[in-house]
Motif scaffolding. Structure first.
Motif, PDB file in Angstrom:
ATOM      1  N   VAL A  91      -1.859 -10.161  10.107  1.00 54.08           N
ATOM      2  CA  VAL A  91      -1.457  -9.091  10.996  1.00 54.08           C
ATOM      3  C   VAL A  91      -1.188  -9.667  12.372  1.00 54.08           C
ATOM      4  O   VAL A  91      -1.968 -10.473  12.881  1.00 54.08           O
ATOM      5  N   ILE A  92      -0.092  -9.258  12.979  1.00 52.46           N
ATOM      6  CA  ILE A  92       0.312  -9.816  14.267  1.00 52.46           C
ATOM      7  C   ILE A  92       0.415  -8.695  15.302  1.00 52.46           C
ATOM      8  O   ILE A  92       0.193  -7.531  15.008  1.00 52.46           O
ATOM      9  N   ILE A 112       0.864  -1.174   0.000  1.00 47.83           N
ATOM     10  CA  ILE A 112       0.000   0.000   0.000  1.00 47.83           C
ATOM     11  C   ILE A 112       0.903   1.227   0.000  1.00 47.83           C
ATOM     12  O   ILE A 112       1.732   1.385   0.893  1.00 47.83           O
ATOM     13  N   PRO A 113       0.800   2.107  -0.990  1.00 48.00           N
ATOM     14  CA  PRO A 113       1.732   3.249  -1.061  1.00 48.00           C
ATOM     15  C   PRO A 113       1.514   4.227   0.098  1.00 48.00           C
ATOM     16  O   PRO A 113       0.386   4.686   0.318  1.00 48.00           O
ATOM     17  N   GLY A 118       2.789  -7.654   9.793  1.00 45.59           N
ATOM     18  CA  GLY A 118       3.174  -6.627  10.740  1.00 45.59           C
ATOM     19  C   GLY A 118       2.096  -6.352  11.765  1.00 45.59           C
ATOM     20  O   GLY A 118       1.084  -7.051  11.854  1.00 45.59           O
ATOM     21  N   SER A 119       2.307  -5.320  12.558  1.00 48.36           N
ATOM     22  CA  SER A 119       1.351  -4.956  13.602  1.00 48.36           C
ATOM     23  C   SER A 119       0.313  -3.992  13.055  1.00 48.36           C
ATOM     24  O   SER A 119       0.475  -3.412  11.984  1.00 48.36           O
ATOM     25  N   LEU A 120      -0.753  -3.829  13.823  1.00 51.09           N
ATOM     26  CA  LEU A 120      -1.868  -2.986  13.405  1.00 51.09           C
ATOM     27  C   LEU A 120      -1.623  -1.553  13.864  1.00 51.09           C
ATOM     28  O   LEU A 120      -1.555  -1.286  15.060  1.00 51.09           O
ATOM     29  N   PRO A 121      -1.497  -0.607  12.948  1.00 45.40           N
ATOM     30  CA  PRO A 121      -1.305   0.787  13.365  1.00 45.40           C
ATOM     31  C   PRO A 121      -2.542   1.328  14.066  1.00 45.40           C
ATOM     32  O   PRO A 121      -3.663   0.863  13.854  1.00 45.40           O
ATOM     33  N   SER A 122      -2.340   2.329  14.891  1.00 43.63           N
ATOM     34  CA  SER A 122      -3.455   2.954  15.599  1.00 43.63           C
ATOM     35  C   SER A 122      -4.262   3.792  14.622  1.00 43.63           C
ATOM     36  O   SER A 122      -3.716   4.647  13.927  1.00 43.63           O
ATOM     37  N   PRO A 123      -5.593   3.592  14.548  1.00 41.18           N
ATOM     38  CA  PRO A 123      -6.426   4.317  13.585  1.00 41.18           C
ATOM     39  C   PRO A 123      -6.780   5.717  14.055  1.00 41.18           C
ATOM     40  O   PRO A 123      -6.543   6.088  15.198  1.00 41.18           O
ATOM     41  N   THR A 124      -7.372   6.464  13.149  1.00 42.21           N
ATOM     42  CA  THR A 124      -7.829   7.812  13.466  1.00 42.21           C
ATOM     43  C   THR A 124      -8.917   7.797  14.528  1.00 42.21           C
ATOM     44  O   THR A 124      -9.680   6.852  14.639  1.00 42.21           O
ATOM     45  N   GLY A 148       3.048  -6.629   2.677  1.00 43.50           N
ATOM     46  CA  GLY A 148       3.715  -5.616   3.485  1.00 43.50           C
ATOM     47  C   GLY A 148       2.826  -5.161   4.633  1.00 43.50           C
ATOM     48  O   GLY A 148       1.836  -5.818   4.987  1.00 43.50           O
ATOM     49  N   THR A 149       3.168  -4.046   5.220  1.00 44.62           N
ATOM     50  CA  THR A 149       2.440  -3.538   6.386  1.00 44.62           C
ATOM     51  C   THR A 149       1.431  -2.467   5.974  1.00 44.62           C
ATOM     52  O   THR A 149       1.476  -1.940   4.866  1.00 44.62           O
ATOM     53  N   ILE A 150       0.532  -2.188   6.897  1.00 42.34           N
ATOM     54  CA  ILE A 150      -0.397  -1.088   6.689  1.00 42.34           C
ATOM     55  C   ILE A 150       0.349   0.204   7.035  1.00 42.34           C
ATOM     56  O   ILE A 150       0.761   0.392   8.173  1.00 42.34           O
ATOM     57  N   PRO A 151       0.550   1.117   6.075  1.00 41.92           N
ATOM     58  CA  PRO A 151       1.359   2.313   6.353  1.00 41.92           C
ATOM     59  C   PRO A 151       0.733   3.186   7.443  1.00 41.92           C
ATOM     60  O   PRO A 151      -0.481   3.437   7.445  1.00 41.92           O
ATOM     61  N   ARG A 152       1.573   3.640   8.338  1.00 40.59           N
ATOM     62  CA  ARG A 152       1.088   4.546   9.385  1.00 40.59           C
ATOM     63  C   ARG A 152       0.574   5.851   8.774  1.00 40.59           C
ATOM     64  O   ARG A 152      -0.317   6.493   9.328  1.00 40.59           O
TER      65      ARG A 152
END
Length: 542
Positions: free
Chosen positions: A464-465, A388-389, A435-441, A410-414
């Motif tokens: 996702v881990i 994801i760009p 990867g890990s789950l970024p904190s959402p808005t 890949g990971t979910i971009p922060r």
């Protein structure tokens, strides 16, 4: 005048004994119209538009024998149309649009032979369309739309030869539109959408209605072909035949002569589509038709282009980047394949991009980050690959992002999750993200980061881990949280107690442990809960 002050009652002000106009538009008035209004016998005009009167109009209004102009639209009054108003035979205009009027249109109104404007749309009127409306020989505006009228359209409605506006949207009339109406050459605004009418549009409609500016005949049962004679209506701006049964080919060459045409809607027909090249065309909607041709040479003035669920195949033309004024591009449900053109990044005014359910492959271009005005982006159910760009983080007006059901890794971009405007939906499920789950808005309503664990017994996807972020509790508007089929571990964070608006919670098929927090039992809005296939222990909360 000096006598017009609060020292005496307004009825004693000089000149007020012969009030001729009562204009109380948008004064935030409430309650009922007083019967004493009938005492103002010199009134020729009443304007009460945009107030909040809740009761019926008093019968005393029928005493206003000099009344010529009556505008009581958008004031919330109910009951029936006042029959006593038929005594006001000087009336030329009645506007009671957008109220709560019920029952049939009273026959007493047939006495108002001087009417030029009759606007009674957006009420709850029932019964049939009266034939006597055709006796209003000077009528130039008739609005009956958004009621519950049924039966056939009387042939007599073709008598008012000065008629300019004919509105019959959202009712239940059946049968065919009388040919007499199609012969009123003065009509410029004609809309009969969302009815049970059927038949074929006359092939000479552009000749008999040469002054047309708006023709809306969508959501009906029109069959036959699109009349090529519409090109004769040189002032035509809006043409809508959506959701009918039209066949044949769209006469693009003829319609292309209409230099003022700004909106065309033929979606959900069975048409063969050709390119429309009109000078100021701002919107084309041709969804669910057959065999469309190339779209690369459309007008650069185009603002809306929706062609979903057609049979377009092959690649998306790079020339689409020339449509620099586009605000909406909808091409979902096609057979478009190959890579996604970088040229889309040139559409800086784009607000909506719907390209889901296609066969796009390759990476998502970073040029999408140039779409800083975009509010919704649907690219799900394709074959996109790669990451994801992070440049999508530049889309700071984004409300909805759906990248689910692709081959992304890949990971979910922060940068993406940190978009402050992303407040409705973030969907990245059914990919190969890690990867890990970024904190959402904080404002997110729908967070769907589930990764389907298995395509088949032989193809296990990466997941996702890590732990569910504690900061997820700051998303106090969250309604749906779907995190199933990942490898989340640890406990359900206590911060999720703040998610009192949750309607769906699915954290099944993870490695979560510990006890299910008691606050889960206090989610009163919860409709769906799935905690299965984890390592929880203890009792379930009440």
């Amino acid at each position: 005048m000096s006598s017009w002050n609060e020292s005496m009652h307004f009825c004693s002000w000089i000149g007020t004994r012969r009030v001729v106009t009562l204009n109380l538009q948008a004064q935030k008035l409430a309650g009922s119209v007083p019967p004493s209004i009938g005492n103002l016998t010199y009134l020729t005009g009443i304007n009460l538009i945009n107030n909040n009167f809740y009761s019926a109009v008093p019968q005393e209004m029928g005493s206003l024998l000099r009344l010529q102009y009556l505008n009581m639209s958008q004031i919330s009054f109910g009951g029936t149309i006042l029959t006593n108003i038929s005594r006001c035979t000087q009336l030329t205009m009645i506007d009671v649009f957008s109220n709560k009027l019920i029952r049939p249109i009273p026959d007493q109104l047939s006495l108002l032979l001087k009417l030029t404007v009759l606007l009674i749309g957006r009420n709850n009127l029932t019964g049939t369309i009266p034939r006597w409306i055709g006796n209003f020989s000077s009528l130039f505006a008739l609005s009956l739309g958004e009621n519950n009228l049924h039966g056939s359209i009387p042939n007599e409605l073709g008598r008012p030869t000065a008629l300019q506006r004919f509105i019959l949207t959202s009712n239940n009339p059946s049968g065919m539109i009388p040919s007499s109406i199609y012969n009123i050459s003065s009509i410029y605004y004609f809309t009969v959408t969302q009815n049970q009418l059927h038949g074929e549009p006359p092939q000479n409609i552009g000749i008999t209605l040469p002054n047309l500016e708006v023709f809306a005949g969508g959501v009906k049962k029109f069959t036959g072909t699109v009349p090529a004679s519409l090109s004769n209506a040189s002032r035509l701006r809006i043409l809508d035949f959506a959701q009918n049964g039209l066949t044949g080919k769209l006469p693009a060459e003829n319609l292309g002569r209409l230099k003022w045409l700004i909106r065309v809607n033929f979606d959900m027909n069975r048409l063969g589509i050709s390119v429309l090249r009109c000078w100021v065309l701002a919107a084309i909607t041709l969804e669910e038709n057959y065999q469309p041709a190339s779209i690369a040479n459309l007008s650069t003035q185009l603002k809306i282009l929706t062609l979903g669920e057609n049979l377009i195949h092959g690649s998306l033309p790079t020339g689409i980047g020339n449509l620099v004024n586009l605000t909406l591009l909808g091409m979902e449900g096609y057979h478009i394949s190959n890579s996604f053109p970088d040229a889309i990044g040139k559409l800086h005014k784009l607000e909506g991009l719907d390209l889901n359910l296609n066969r796009f492959s390759g990476p998502i271009p970073s040029s999408l980050g140039n779409l800083t005005s975009v509010t919704r982006l649907f690219m799900d159910a394709n074959r996109f690959q790669g990451c994801i760009p992070p440049s999508l983080g530049n889309c700071q007006n984004l409300l909805i992002l759906n990248l689910s059901s692709n081959n992304l890794n890949g990971t979910i971009p922060r940068e993406v999750v940190a978009i402050k405007s992303l407040s409705i939906s973030l969907t990245v499920s059914n990919n190969s993200l890690t990867g890990s789950l970024p904190s959402p808005t904080r404002k997110l309503v729908f967070y769907d980061a589930q990764i389907t664990a298995c395509i088949s017994s032989r193809h296990i996807r990466k997941q996702v881990i890590g732990e569910i972020p504690e900061t997820l509790g700051s998303c106090i508007s969250l309604q749906r949280l779907l995190l199933e089929g990942n490898e989340f571990s640890g406990h359900i964070p206590q911060s999720m107690e703040k998610l009192r608006g949750l309607e769906e919670l699915d954290i099944s098929r993870n490695n979560l442990s510990g006890q299910v927090p008691k606050f889960v039992g206090k989610f009163r809005a919860l409709k769906y809960l799935n905690l299965s296939q984890n390592d929880f222990e203890g009792k379930l909360p009440n």
